[in-house]
Design a protein around this motif. Structure first.
Motif, mmCIF file in Angstrom:
data_model
loop_
_atom_site.group_PDB
_atom_site.id
_atom_site.type_symbol
_atom_site.label_atom_id
_atom_site.label_comp_id
_atom_site.label_asym_id
_atom_site.label_seq_id
_atom_site.Cartn_x
_atom_site.Cartn_y
_atom_site.Cartn_z
ATOM 1 N N THR A 115 0.838 -1.193 0.000
ATOM 2 C CA THR A 115 0.000 0.000 0.000
ATOM 3 C C THR A 115 0.878 1.250 0.000
ATOM 4 O OG1 THR A 115 -1.761 1.187 1.169
ATOM 5 C CG2 THR A 115 -0.132 0.052 2.541
ATOM 6 N N LEU A 140 -0.060 3.127 4.679
ATOM 7 C CA LEU A 140 -0.137 2.061 5.680
ATOM 8 C C LEU A 140 -1.223 2.321 6.719
ATOM 9 C CD1 LEU A 140 1.032 -0.582 6.795
ATOM 10 C CD2 LEU A 140 2.670 0.802 8.095
ATOM 11 N N TYR A 168 6.190 -4.549 8.933
ATOM 12 C CA TYR A 168 6.017 -3.613 7.825
ATOM 13 C C TYR A 168 7.384 -3.094 7.417
ATOM 14 C CZ TYR A 168 6.466 0.143 11.311
ATOM 15 O OH TYR A 168 6.918 0.965 12.309
#
Length: 91
Positions: A14, A17, A45
């Protein structure tokens, strides 16, 4: 991301986030994989300079075994803490 019992692992990409995690947690897309399997915990992440780099990493992770995914998570988050609650939501 994972569920409460860490039985499901979800990998995505993405450009936002915070917004993406909020969508998963709220089960905004009720028929999605993350809603169906209660994927609400951010355990890993990483950021990239370009979307192309991010997509390449997503494909690499998705192509790996569950064991490799666990090792990747534990390389930055050995206790599998919810990084959304611990870090990201405070940005």
């Amino acid at each position: 991301m994972t569920n409460k019992n860490h039985t499901v692992l979800y990998t995505g990409v993405t450009s936002d986030l915070i917004a993406r995690v909020q969508l998963h947690i709220s089960k905004f897309h009720v028929s999605s994989f993350t809603a169906k399997y209660n994927v609400e915990k951010l355990v890993y992440y990483s950021f990239f300079s370009t979307i192309e780099e991010a997509i390449a990493e997503e494909k690499r992770i998705k192509g790996g075994s569950r064991e490799k995914k666990i090792k990747l998570i534990e390389s930055i988050n050995p206790l599998w803490e919810d990084l959304w609650k611990k870090e990201v939501s405070k940005w």
